[in-house]
Design an enzyme around this catalytic site. Structure first.
Site, mmCIF file in Angstrom:
data_model
loop_
_atom_site.group_PDB
_atom_site.id
_atom_site.type_symbol
_atom_site.label_atom_id
_atom_site.label_comp_id
_atom_site.label_asym_id
_atom_site.label_seq_id
_atom_site.Cartn_x
_atom_site.Cartn_y
_atom_site.Cartn_z
ATOM 1 N N ILE A 74 0.841 -1.206 0.000
ATOM 2 C CA ILE A 74 0.000 0.000 0.000
ATOM 3 C C ILE A 74 0.878 1.260 0.000
ATOM 4 O O ILE A 74 0.595 2.222 -0.718
ATOM 5 C CB ILE A 74 -0.964 -0.004 1.203
ATOM 6 N N LYS A 100 -1.793 -4.553 15.971
ATOM 7 C CA LYS A 100 -2.295 -3.326 15.340
ATOM 8 C C LYS A 100 -3.191 -2.565 16.327
ATOM 9 O O LYS A 100 -3.138 -1.332 16.410
ATOM 10 C CB LYS A 100 -3.081 -3.647 14.058
ATOM 11 N N ALA A 103 4.252 1.260 7.907
ATOM 12 C CA ALA A 103 5.158 0.131 8.184
ATOM 13 C C ALA A 103 4.517 -0.838 9.174
ATOM 14 O O ALA A 103 3.990 -0.418 10.202
ATOM 15 C CB ALA A 103 6.482 0.639 8.756
ATOM 16 N N TYR A 130 -1.533 -10.664 14.832
ATOM 17 C CA TYR A 130 -1.395 -9.489 13.955
ATOM 18 C C TYR A 130 -2.361 -8.383 14.364
ATOM 19 O O TYR A 130 -1.967 -7.248 14.625
ATOM 20 C CB TYR A 130 -1.643 -9.894 12.491
ATOM 21 N N THR A 137 -6.331 -1.197 10.525
ATOM 22 C CA THR A 137 -7.081 -2.220 9.785
ATOM 23 C C THR A 137 -8.430 -2.530 10.430
ATOM 24 O O THR A 137 -8.579 -2.378 11.655
ATOM 25 C CB THR A 137 -6.228 -3.508 9.713
ATOM 26 N N ASP A 138 -9.354 -3.025 9.623
ATOM 27 C CA ASP A 138 -10.656 -3.462 10.167
ATOM 28 C C ASP A 138 -10.501 -4.652 11.115
ATOM 29 O O ASP A 138 -11.384 -4.923 11.933
ATOM 30 C CB ASP A 138 -11.638 -3.806 9.033
ATOM 31 N N GLU A 139 -9.349 -5.349 11.009
ATOM 32 C CA GLU A 139 -9.186 -6.568 11.812
ATOM 33 C C GLU A 139 -9.130 -6.277 13.307
ATOM 34 O O GLU A 139 -9.331 -7.174 14.125
ATOM 35 C CB GLU A 139 -7.943 -7.346 11.357
ATOM 36 N N ASN A 160 -9.864 -5.155 3.451
ATOM 37 C CA ASN A 160 -8.847 -5.871 2.662
ATOM 38 C C ASN A 160 -8.541 -5.173 1.336
ATOM 39 O O ASN A 160 -9.443 -4.977 0.531
ATOM 40 C CB ASN A 160 -9.350 -7.274 2.326
HETATM 41 P P1 NAD Z 1 3.255 -4.920 3.429
HETATM 42 O O1 NAD Z 1 3.564 -6.089 4.293
HETATM 43 O O2 NAD Z 1 3.097 -5.101 1.964
HETATM 44 O O3 NAD Z 1 4.368 -3.785 3.626
HETATM 45 C C1 NAD Z 1 4.912 -3.473 4.865
HETATM 46 C C2 NAD Z 1 6.166 -2.656 4.625
HETATM 47 O O4 NAD Z 1 6.685 -2.277 5.919
HETATM 48 C C3 NAD Z 1 7.278 -3.420 3.909
HETATM 49 O O5 NAD Z 1 7.844 -2.609 2.905
HETATM 50 C C4 NAD Z 1 8.292 -3.703 5.008
HETATM 51 O O6 NAD Z 1 9.623 -3.769 4.528
HETATM 52 C C5 NAD Z 1 8.079 -2.506 5.914
HETATM 53 N N1 NAD Z 1 8.487 -2.756 7.298
HETATM 54 C C6 NAD Z 1 8.211 -3.849 8.057
HETATM 55 N N2 NAD Z 1 8.777 -3.723 9.276
HETATM 56 C C7 NAD Z 1 9.391 -2.516 9.288
HETATM 57 C C8 NAD Z 1 10.142 -1.812 10.265
HETATM 58 N N3 NAD Z 1 10.360 -2.324 11.486
HETATM 59 N N4 NAD Z 1 10.638 -0.590 9.950
HETATM 60 C C9 NAD Z 1 10.437 -0.056 8.712
HETATM 61 N N5 NAD Z 1 9.743 -0.687 7.748
HETATM 62 C C10 NAD Z 1 9.232 -1.901 8.035
HETATM 63 O O7 NAD Z 1 1.944 -4.274 4.066
HETATM 64 P P2 NAD Z 1 0.720 -3.534 3.349
HETATM 65 O O8 NAD Z 1 -0.256 -4.551 2.921
HETATM 66 O O9 NAD Z 1 1.255 -2.557 2.382
HETATM 67 O O10 NAD Z 1 0.091 -2.763 4.591
HETATM 68 C C11 NAD Z 1 0.527 -1.452 4.936
HETATM 69 C C12 NAD Z 1 -0.227 -0.995 6.171
HETATM 70 O O11 NAD Z 1 -1.629 -1.006 5.921
HETATM 71 C C13 NAD Z 1 -0.002 -1.894 7.379
HETATM 72 O O12 NAD Z 1 0.113 -1.076 8.528
HETATM 73 C C14 NAD Z 1 -1.256 -2.748 7.457
HETATM 74 O O13 NAD Z 1 -1.533 -3.127 8.781
HETATM 75 C C15 NAD Z 1 -2.279 -1.772 6.916
HETATM 76 N N6 NAD Z 1 -3.456 -2.386 6.261
HETATM 77 C C16 NAD Z 1 -3.280 -3.314 5.273
HETATM 78 C C17 NAD Z 1 -4.404 -3.845 4.647
HETATM 79 C C18 NAD Z 1 -4.260 -4.834 3.517
HETATM 80 O O14 NAD Z 1 -5.268 -5.372 3.052
HETATM 81 N N7 NAD Z 1 -3.070 -5.100 3.013
HETATM 82 C C19 NAD Z 1 -5.690 -3.468 5.048
HETATM 83 C C20 NAD Z 1 -5.819 -2.514 6.067
HETATM 84 C C21 NAD Z 1 -4.693 -1.984 6.659
#
Ligand code: NAD
Length: 339
Positions: free
Chosen positions: A12, A157, A85, A153, A128-130, A182
């Protein structure tokens, strides 16, 4: 604005950075990313080429490293933060929760500490909604729904959300929390449902579907989520929480069948496997507050979004190959190999 985006090499975050830099001339983004298995600098190669060293700066590092974070804030005169992150994969959190606690909880606090130290203007925390737990067949999560996370997880969060809330209540910090359903779209790591099913179907491998496949998720195209985070950053009220969703509730099995159909692959590839422990039955988001206060509305319906996503994965085989590292393959074999 000088914005620190964390986790910008993930799914994202990379979409957010590309979209924001293209549409806001006065914006400079510093991307702090640890480049874990889920982070890929290649996902922003075009952004580096267009804006690297002028409006875009990359720093490899850990958000939980307080010294590094303070240094970055000072060096780049950071004015606002968008915290993407995270360790984000539920199955991995079941295997080992410790990186989730470190990054999602301790990392968020380290960013809050630096933000307070430098008196930044706005801290957007992407959640997240979770965190709300699970729904029965009816109803939707609102921002008033009590937090009841069911996986390590989502618990991590929720812990981060509480720390962001506390920073606002205790120190008057200007914070906004966004909670989204999602996401799917380009650059999603192939351990998540849609790219996982895409890459396995393309290789004619069995598609593992948890339980009876009837767990329902509300799917949102990633750019719609990015626009929501942008609205929260620019227009959100301090101390508030905003839900975002895609208005596209689908059982997992329907998503899998849609992918197979789009790729012309047979449904005989589907394998129902033992359900994930603590698997939430249904998520659905009520995002009327975000529509009313921010003007948020998803632009993509599911059929358009999934068609564009499938086309993107088909055209970007090398990206998919490059992110599927040895460590990733090992995890997938241990988790899905016997399922
Ligand atoms: P992702 O796993 O694709 O990306 C996470 C990124 O964070 C990666 O680039 C990773 O290298 C980096 N990262 C991990 N640990 C780190 C640290 N300690 N320091 C610096 N960087 C670090 O995740 P995503 O799907 O892009 O999700 C991004 C955010 O959105 C998250 O916070 C997630 O909880 C939230 N989110 C995701 C979804 C979904 O459907 N994917 C839905 C709602 C919320």
């Amino acid at each position: 604005m000088r914005l620190l985006v964390t986790g910008g090499c993930g799914f994202i975050g990379s979409n957010f950075i590309r979209d924001m830099l293209a549409r806001h001339d006065g914006l400079t983004i510093v991307n702090l990313d640890l480049l874990t298995y889920a982070g890929n600098r290649q996902s922003l190669a075009d952004v580096e080429a267009a804006y690297g060293g002028t409006r875009y700066f990359f720093a490899r590092g850990d958000i939980a490293n307080a010294e590094l974070v303070l240094h970055l804030f000072e060096e780049h005169a950071i004015e606002a933060v968008a915290n993407f992150a995270a360790e984000s994969h539920v199955d991995r959190s079941i295997t080992d929760a410790s990186p989730f606690v470190r990054t999602n909880i301790a990392g968020t606090q380290s960013l809050l500490d630096a933000s307070r130290h430098f008196g930044i203007k706005r801290f957007v925390h992407v959640s997240t909604d979770e965190v709300y737990g699970t729904l029965g067949p009816d109803g939707k999560f609102t921002e008033e729904t009590p937090l009841a996370p069911n996986s390590p997880y989502s618990a991590s969060k929720a812990g981060a959300d509480m720390l962001v809330r506390a920073a606002h209540e205790t120190f008057g910090m200007d914070t906004v929390i966004t909670r989204c359903s999602n996401n799917y779209g380009p650059f999603q790591f192939p351990e998540k449902l849609i790219p996982l099913m895409f890459s396995r179907a393309m290789a004619d491998e069995a598609l593992p579907v948890y339980g009876d496949g009837l767990n329902v998720r509300d799917w949102i195209y990633v750019l719609d989520h990015c626009r929501g985070v942008e609205l929260a950053l620019l227009k959100g009220k301090s101390g508030e929480v905003y839900n975002f969703g895609g208005d596209a509730e689908k059982p997992n099995i329907e998503v899998v069948r849609t992918i197979l159909k789009a790729l012309g692959k047979p449904e005989s590839l589907i394998r129902f496997v033992t359900d994930r422990p603590g698997h939430d039955l249904r998520y659905a988001m009520d995002f009327t507050k975000a529509t009313r206060e921010l003007g948020f509305a998803p632009a993509y319906d599911f059929s358009r979004g999934i068609a564009e996503t499938m086309a993107w994965y088909q055209q970007n085989g090398p990206w998919l190959e490059s992110v599927a590292s040895g460590a990733y393959r090992q995890f997938m074999a241990s988790w899905y190999g016997d399922r």
